[in-house]
Design an enzyme around this catalytic site. Structure first.
Site, PDB file in Angstrom:
ATOM      1  N   PHE A 135       0.926  -1.164  -0.042  1.00 60.55           N
ATOM      2  CA  PHE A 135       0.048  -0.083   0.191  1.00 60.55           C
ATOM      3  C   PHE A 135       0.912   1.223   0.008  1.00 60.55           C
ATOM      4  O   PHE A 135       1.921   1.254   0.950  1.00 60.55           O
ATOM      5  CB  PHE A 135      -0.855   0.024   1.194  1.00 60.55           C
ATOM      6  CG  PHE A 135      -1.872   1.021   1.400  1.00 60.55           C
ATOM      7  CD1 PHE A 135      -3.140   0.699   0.738  1.00 60.55           C
ATOM      8  CD2 PHE A 135      -1.613   2.203   2.007  1.00 60.55           C
ATOM      9  CE1 PHE A 135      -4.177   1.730   0.826  1.00 60.55           C
ATOM     10  CE2 PHE A 135      -2.639   3.259   2.024  1.00 60.55           C
ATOM     11  CZ  PHE A 135      -3.967   3.033   1.484  1.00 60.55           C
ATOM     12  N   ASP A 204       2.711  -4.729   8.833  1.00 62.16           N
ATOM     13  CA  ASP A 204       1.383  -3.996   8.615  1.00 62.16           C
ATOM     14  C   ASP A 204       0.268  -4.921   8.718  1.00 62.16           C
ATOM     15  O   ASP A 204       0.136  -5.860   7.893  1.00 62.16           O
ATOM     16  CB  ASP A 204       1.847  -3.167   7.520  1.00 62.16           C
ATOM     17  CG  ASP A 204       0.280  -2.143   7.236  1.00 62.16           C
ATOM     18  OD1 ASP A 204      -0.724  -2.683   7.784  1.00 62.16           O
ATOM     19  OD2 ASP A 204       0.689  -1.112   6.903  1.00 62.16           O
ATOM     20  N   TYR A 229     -10.272   0.925  11.297  1.00 66.85           N
ATOM     21  CA  TYR A 229     -11.382   1.196  10.650  1.00 66.85           C
ATOM     22  C   TYR A 229     -11.705   0.447   9.504  1.00 66.85           C
ATOM     23  O   TYR A 229     -12.711   0.455   8.955  1.00 66.85           O
ATOM     24  CB  TYR A 229     -11.374   2.676  10.042  1.00 66.85           C
ATOM     25  CG  TYR A 229     -10.115   3.056   8.937  1.00 66.85           C
ATOM     26  CD1 TYR A 229      -9.897   2.529   7.894  1.00 66.85           C
ATOM     27  CD2 TYR A 229      -9.144   3.719   9.789  1.00 66.85           C
ATOM     28  CE1 TYR A 229      -8.971   3.031   7.219  1.00 66.85           C
ATOM     29  CE2 TYR A 229      -8.027   4.218   8.929  1.00 66.85           C
ATOM     30  CZ  TYR A 229      -7.780   3.677   7.712  1.00 66.85           C
ATOM     31  OH  TYR A 229      -6.745   3.848   6.779  1.00 66.85           O
ATOM     32  N   LYS A 230     -10.978  -0.661   9.329  1.00 65.78           N
ATOM     33  CA  LYS A 230     -11.242  -1.686   8.340  1.00 65.78           C
ATOM     34  C   LYS A 230     -11.865  -2.942   8.967  1.00 65.78           C
ATOM     35  O   LYS A 230     -13.055  -2.567   9.493  1.00 65.78           O
ATOM     36  CB  LYS A 230     -10.091  -2.155   7.620  1.00 65.78           C
ATOM     37  CG  LYS A 230      -9.483  -1.072   6.677  1.00 65.78           C
ATOM     38  CD  LYS A 230      -8.189  -1.407   6.004  1.00 65.78           C
ATOM     39  CE  LYS A 230      -7.724  -0.200   5.382  1.00 65.78           C
ATOM     40  NZ  LYS A 230      -6.355  -0.269   5.077  1.00 65.78           N
ATOM     41  N   ARG A 378     -12.613  -5.097  -5.949  1.00 65.29           N
ATOM     42  CA  ARG A 378     -12.367  -5.707  -4.728  1.00 65.29           C
ATOM     43  C   ARG A 378     -13.525  -5.857  -3.738  1.00 65.29           C
ATOM     44  O   ARG A 378     -14.443  -5.081  -3.942  1.00 65.29           O
ATOM     45  CB  ARG A 378     -11.523  -4.555  -3.778  1.00 65.29           C
ATOM     46  CG  ARG A 378      -9.873  -4.853  -3.879  1.00 65.29           C
ATOM     47  CD  ARG A 378      -9.349  -4.067  -2.904  1.00 65.29           C
ATOM     48  NE  ARG A 378      -9.802  -2.895  -2.145  1.00 65.29           N
ATOM     49  CZ  ARG A 378      -9.474  -2.468  -0.979  1.00 65.29           C
ATOM     50  NH1 ARG A 378      -8.170  -2.778  -0.617  1.00 65.29           N
ATOM     51  NH2 ARG A 378     -10.119  -1.664  -0.311  1.00 65.29           N
TER      52      ARG A 378
END
Ligand SMILES: *Cc1c(COP(=O)(O)O)cnc(C)c1O
Length: 403
Positions: A135, A204, A229-230, A378
């Site tokens: 990312f 990560d 927040y995922k 996705r």
């Protein structure tokens, strides 16, 4: 009803996590004539709202802030929230208490972890390895961390890491699950290889925490970061977390030694003396509103074994792949996510040339996934609130949209 739709109903009927769905707000009016209203497959980007959160935030704002005001730092537990909530996240990532602290963004924590790792690795080691497919923010921060510490950054794919390790390696930054393809990397084996080379492993966990077992303590991970927040449903911009393995805490030299990480923050001394334990990862005053929304959101995990989440996640993604194979004309999409369970996170990434346009039309029809440039669809599968009937309908609507 199709055979797959019948099977979906049966799977939902015996789903031991099925009851969790009621703890989320999922039935917001979509406002359009969707044939599959409210199928949310984007919890790997922003988790859905746990029903307990709005009331808690209201209490934090009206009573804790509005009435108790400054007293809340003590009486409402604001000051100790970063460590307390860290300990709430700890079991979800396989960490014993006292090693996780919540605060700042993932980007900022990547910086703390990487510079901290390089400082612990010592002078002789002048190279930093980073996942070349990461990312973007992790790569940008790693480049700056390398430049600041006088190390050379070497981007390599996770598969190339074992061959790239050596006596020059200071630290390695890797993603547990690739945000684009959903590929799960072998954390135990890669961590062991990094250690064999005498370097530090920084992971990560943005796309794995809350979706699958991580085992930070078990596998001897040195430092780790992740967002909330995922899959952890903490809300937009919810604070991230930093894990520093207990044995390393005394040597962790934070590049952002703010007053909140001081051994005696209210001593107001001119000299810095780091706190011991997880609070050493703190920086400045925590964002209490977001942090306490996250604390409430984490209550949905009470009594939920991560292993059950993983089992359902794999069942959901297996079933989605089966439905896609059945409904979507062959060759129309290419699956980028590995089929092997050991290499799969909790999302499915499908490649097709017109992915941007396809996702726009899918969302109009009420199936929300997301598009990642240049050509990836996705779909995130969040076991606490996505069911098998959702999966079957999503695949059916996808096939119609692609057709
Ligand atoms: C989501 C994500 C981030 C987000 O970083 P922020 O600082 O919260 O914007 C970072 N790294 C990875 C791998 C991610 O998936």
């Amino acid at each position: 009803m199709s055979e797959l739709a019948v099977r979906a109903e049966k799977l939902d009927a015996v789903d031991e996590l099925g009851g969790k769905r009621a703890e989320f707000v999922l039935d917001a009016a979509s406002g359009h004539a969707a044939d599959a209203a409210g199928i949310y497959l984007d919890g790997n980007s922003l988790g859905a709202l746990p029903a307990v959160v709005p009331g808690r935030v209201e209490d934090v704002v009206r009573r804790q802030w509005g009435e108790l005001r400054i007293r809340s730092w003590e009486e409402s537990g604001w000051w100790t929230a970063p460590e307390r909530i860290g300990d709430r996240i700890a079991p979800l990532v396989g960490a014993a208490p006292g090693q996780v602290v919540v605060g700042d963004s993932t980007s900022v924590n990547v910086f703390k972890a990487l510079v901290g790792a390089v400082r612990m690795a010592g002078d002789g080691r002048d190279e930093l390895l980073v996942d070349a497919t990461t990312f973007p923010t992790d790569g940008y921060i790693a480049e700056s961390a390398a430049r600041m510490t006088g190390r050379t950054l070497r981007p390599v794919t996770p598969a190339e890491v074992p061959g790239a390790l050596g006596h020059r390696t200071a630290a390695v930054l890797l993603n547990h699950v690739d945000y684009r393809t959903g590929r799960l990397h072998d954390l135990p084996a890669l961590t062991a290889a990094v250690h064999e080379a005498g370097a530090l492993a920084v992971w990560d966990l943005c796309h794995s925490a809350g979706a699958l077992p991580v085992g930070l303590d078990e596998h001897g991970v040195d430092l780790a970061v992740g967002c909330t927040y995922k899959y952890l449903n903490g809300g937009p911009g919810a604070p991230a977390y930093l894990y520093v393995r207990r044995e390393l805490q005394d040597r962790f030299d934070s590049p952002l030694p703010g007053w909140n990480s001081h051994a005696e923050p209210f001593g107001m001394r001119s000299g810095y003396e780091p706190a011991s334990g997880a609070p050493r990862g703190r920086v400045g005053t925590p964002d209490i509103l977001s942090m306490l929304a996250l604390e409430a959101a984490l209550e949905v995990w009470d009594g939920v074994p991560v292993e059950a989440v993983r089992a359902k996640s794999l069942a959901l993604t297996d079933f989605f792949l089966e439905c896609v194979a059945e409904y979507v004309p062959e060759g129309r999409v290419e699956c980028l996510t590995p089929v092997a369970h050991a290499e799969r996170g909790s999302q499915i990434a499908l490649r097709c040339d017109d992915a941007g346009e396809v996702m726009k039309r899918l969302i109009e029809r009420g199936v929300v996934g997301d598009f990642r440039a240049p050509d990836v669809l996705r779909f995130g599968f969040t076991p606490l609130y996505v069911g098998f009937a959702d999966v079957e309908r999503a695949a059916r609507v996808l096939a119609r949209t692609l057709g």
